[in-house]
Design an enzyme around this catalytic site. Sequence first.
Site, PDB file in Angstrom:
ATOM      1  N   LYS A  22       0.771  -1.283  -0.081  1.00 13.64           N
ATOM      2  CA  LYS A  22       0.129   0.106   0.014  1.00 13.64           C
ATOM      3  C   LYS A  22       0.897   1.282   0.032  1.00 13.64           C
ATOM      4  O   LYS A  22       0.808   2.275  -0.846  1.00 13.64           O
ATOM      5  CB  LYS A  22      -1.198  -0.085   1.042  1.00 13.64           C
ATOM      6  CG  LYS A  22      -1.892   0.977   1.386  1.00 13.64           C
ATOM      7  CD  LYS A  22      -1.549   2.194   2.132  1.00 13.64           C
ATOM      8  CE  LYS A  22      -1.626   2.050   3.606  1.00 13.64           C
ATOM      9  NZ  LYS A  22      -1.223   3.668   4.359  1.00 13.64           N
ATOM     10  N   ASN A  23       1.973   1.097   1.018  1.00 13.32           N
ATOM     11  CA  ASN A  23       2.624   2.519   0.975  1.00 13.32           C
ATOM     12  C   ASN A  23       3.550   2.831  -0.151  1.00 13.32           C
ATOM     13  O   ASN A  23       4.100   3.671  -0.438  1.00 13.32           O
ATOM     14  CB  ASN A  23       3.520   2.539   2.409  1.00 13.32           C
ATOM     15  CG  ASN A  23       2.293   2.729   3.393  1.00 13.32           C
ATOM     16  OD1 ASN A  23       1.156   3.390   3.146  1.00 13.32           O
ATOM     17  ND2 ASN A  23       3.019   2.618   4.818  1.00 13.32           N
TER      18      ASN A  23
END
Length: 434
Positions: A22-23
Site C-alpha cells: 500500500k505505501n
Amino acid sequence: MKKYVIRGGNPLEGEVRVSGGKNAAVAIIPAALLVKGVCIIENVPIVNDVMLLTKIMSEMGAKVSFLDKTTLRVDSTEINTCAAVSELVRKMRASYYLIGALLGRFGKAQVGLPGGCDFGVRPIDYHIRGFESLGATVSIEHGIVNAVAENGIKGTSMSLDFPSVGATINIMMAAVLAQGTTVIENAGKEPHIVDIANFLNAMGAEIRGAGTDTIKIKGVSELHGGRYEIIPDQIEAGTYMVAAAAVGGKVKVSNVIPKHLESISAKLEEIGVTVKEDDDFITVSREPGQILNNVNVKTLPYPGFPTDMQPQIATLLCLANGTSVVTEGIYEHRFKYVDELRRMGAKMNVDGRVCVISGIDHFTGAAVSACDLRAGVALVIAGLCADGMTEISNVHLIERGYEDIIEKLKGLGASIGVIDDEPQTTETVSVSVG
Ligand code: EPU
C-alpha cells in the site's frame, strides 16, 4: 455504518496471499505524474487510499484505468495542471507525494495539506526544507502548500533531520528531473523507498543508493513510460503472521519478500512462535496451548521493528506470559487504540511513548471502534482470539490499507463477516480519512 463482526476462537489454517504494498503504491501512482507516457503498474492493492489517488489523478487530467484487477495504466502525458486542491486531497496522508511529483515535472505545485491517521502531529517540514534546498520557495496559505522553483529545480546535497519515509520519497521525486545531482543523507531505508526508486529508474531516472542512508539522484531531462511491478506489502504480511501467532494454527503467508520481514520474524521467534522462511513465503505456526513469552519491542526506522506493526504486536503480547514493554520510537501518540483493547480485557498502561502490558489468558469479545488503520486491524486480531463476539466499527479505516481482509481471513477459517446498516450509494470510491 459498516462493521465487522467476529466470533473468536477458530484457529487460522491455510494460505493467505499478500497484496502489493500500500505505501509503495500510494507513492508510485503519483510518481507516474513525472512521466510523459504510459506507466503500467502491476500488483496494485485495491484499497481505499489507492482508489482515492486514482480519482485525484483523474481529476488532474491523467488517464487512469485498471487493465485487470491489479494492473493500473496511468498516462500523465496530458496533465495540464500544477494544482491538486480538491477535498479528496485532504483525506489521505500520501497526497503529499503530489507536491514532489508536480514540482519535479513543472517546477511548481499547489497541493492541499495532507490529512492522515490521527496519531500525533504529523508535520511535513522535512519535505518542505528538502524542496527549498532544491531551489523552491514554499508557502502554506489557507491549507494549501504552494511550491515554486522560479529558476528550476537544481540538484544539491542535504541531510534529513530524521530518516523520514515521506520526505525521502518526495525529495527523490522532486529531484529526478532536476539540473545536476542531488544527494540525500540520512535517508529512509524502508523497502518501499527502494521500490519507488526502482520504479523511477525503470522509467529512465538515475537514482543510486536507495536502501542505504545516502541516495544520489542524477537529474535526467525526461522520463519515459514503462512497466513496473510493486513489491508485496510488508505490513500486510506481518499482520497475518501476527494474527496466526495470536490465534494459533498454521498459516502460510505467500507472495512475500522474507528479508523485509526479518524484524517481525525475529520478534515472533523470541515470543516462542515457530516461523519458517522460504523463497517467497513464510509459515507461522503455534500449537494449541503453546505459551507465548513476554518480550520488549521498540519501533524504529527500517530495518528496525516497524511502527506500522506496533498495535498488532502489542495485541499479541497481551496474551503473553508476564509483562512486556512496547516503546513507540516513531510517533508520539500511537497508543490511542489501547482503550479499545482494554474493553476486551487487555491490561495495558501507557505513559507517553511507552506501553506496559501485563499478560492475560484471553480477550473477551466487545463492541469496539477502529481509531486508525493499524489500530483497527489490531482489534481484528484481538477479536479473532476473543471469547465470544466482537463488533468493530469505523472499519473504513482498516479498508484504507488491507485488500480483501474479510475474504482472506475467511479463507483461513476465521468466523468474520460484515454488517452494513447504511443504504448503499452508487459512489464507487470509498473515501478515507487517513
Ligand atoms: N516527521 C516530521 N516532519 C516531516 C516528516 C516526518 O517531523 O516533515 C516525523 C513524523 O511526525 C514522525 C517521523 O518523522 O514522527 C517519521 O515520519 P515519516 O515521514 O517516516 O512517516 P510518513 O512518511 O508520514 C509513512 C507511512 C506511514 C508509516 C511511516 C513510518 C505512508 C503514506 N505512510 O508515513 O504509514 O507509519 O511512514 O514508517 O507511506 C500506515 O501505513 O499505517 C502508516 C501510517
